[in-house]
Design a protein around this motif. Sequence first.
Motif, PDB file in Angstrom:
ATOM      1  N   LEU A  51      -6.122   3.102   0.603  1.00 47.27           N
ATOM      2  CA  LEU A  51      -5.026   3.502   1.727  1.00 47.27           C
ATOM      3  C   LEU A  51      -3.871   2.298   1.820  1.00 47.27           C
ATOM      4  CD1 LEU A  51      -4.221   5.141   4.211  1.00 47.27           C
ATOM      5  CD2 LEU A  51      -5.843   3.581   5.680  1.00 47.27           C
ATOM      6  N   GLN A  52      -4.286   0.998   1.757  1.00 46.25           N
ATOM      7  CA  GLN A  52      -3.058   0.087   1.880  1.00 46.25           C
ATOM      8  C   GLN A  52      -2.221   0.354   0.540  1.00 46.25           C
ATOM      9  OE1 GLN A  52      -2.610  -2.556   4.261  1.00 46.25           O
ATOM     10  NE2 GLN A  52      -0.601  -2.247   3.082  1.00 46.25           N
ATOM     11  N   HIS A  53      -2.772   0.629  -0.678  1.00 49.19           N
ATOM     12  CA  HIS A  53      -1.823   0.897  -1.620  1.00 49.19           C
ATOM     13  C   HIS A  53      -0.831   2.057  -1.537  1.00 49.19           C
ATOM     14  CE1 HIS A  53      -0.435   1.813  -5.703  1.00 49.19           C
ATOM     15  NE2 HIS A  53      -1.202   2.855  -5.684  1.00 49.19           N
ATOM     16  N   SER A  54      -1.637   3.083  -0.864  1.00 53.54           N
ATOM     17  CA  SER A  54      -0.780   4.378  -0.694  1.00 53.54           C
ATOM     18  C   SER A  54       0.451   3.996   0.514  1.00 53.54           C
ATOM     19  CB  SER A  54      -1.728   5.391  -0.257  1.00 53.54           C
ATOM     20  OG  SER A  54      -2.716   5.925  -1.208  1.00 53.54           O
ATOM     21  N   ILE A  55       0.042   3.254   1.364  1.00 58.35           N
ATOM     22  CA  ILE A  55       0.884   2.959   2.403  1.00 58.35           C
ATOM     23  C   ILE A  55       2.023   2.152   1.715  1.00 58.35           C
ATOM     24  CG2 ILE A  55       1.530   1.363   4.524  1.00 58.35           C
ATOM     25  CD1 ILE A  55      -1.358   2.569   5.723  1.00 58.35           C
ATOM     26  N   ASN A  56       1.602   1.449   1.051  1.00 62.50           N
ATOM     27  CA  ASN A  56       2.719   0.567   0.179  1.00 62.50           C
ATOM     28  C   ASN A  56       3.768   1.372  -0.644  1.00 62.50           C
ATOM     29  OD1 ASN A  56       1.625  -1.757   1.015  1.00 62.50           O
ATOM     30  ND2 ASN A  56       0.471  -2.157  -1.007  1.00 62.50           N
ATOM     31  N   VAL A  57       2.993   2.322  -1.373  1.00 60.80           N
ATOM     32  CA  VAL A  57       4.017   3.230  -2.025  1.00 60.80           C
ATOM     33  C   VAL A  57       4.739   3.927  -1.191  1.00 60.80           C
ATOM     34  CG1 VAL A  57       4.037   4.929  -3.736  1.00 60.80           C
ATOM     35  CG2 VAL A  57       2.304   3.274  -4.060  1.00 60.80           C
TER      36      VAL A  57
END
Length: 173
Positions: A51-57
């Motif tokens: 989720l954190q990675h997806s928010i970053n992207v």
Amino acid sequence: MHKAIGSKRDFSNLNEDELLAEYHECVRDIIENEMVKKMDTFVQHCNTSRLQHSINVSYYSFLICFRMGWDYRSAARAGLLHDLFLYDWRTKKGVPTHHASWHPRVALDNASKITELNKIEKDAIRKHMWPCTLTPPRYIESYVVTFVDKVCAVCEVAERKYKNIRVGKVAVS
């Protein structure tokens, strides 16, 4: 809501930041979805949850497209949904060996179950692993999501390595 790694913006204070409020407006209907929230239970890169990675992207794709005058809403939404698969590909049995080409299809299928997707969002989710997959993205926003995904992955891995160096866990020669 999580904050994008590296961002100095206060994601908890949407009323004081018009750009952040615009970002939130783009993803509001999907960020609180239960399937999306479950991504927080899976590790993506080192200590970064999926989720954190997806928010970053999502957030950095949004910023680039916003600044360039492109479809920032589609970029933000596709960035948030591009890795919407709920398994650990490193340990799950039955996952095809070519996870890089397989998981975008799974993510697209899952994303289609929770929201209606436009052609840019579908293209960006399906092709975000290019050039590992043969077919290149069709839209500029898809390229943005693709390249931001790669940069975020490198930064998420490097962040862990940097923290280890700072606390003396890795020898530097």
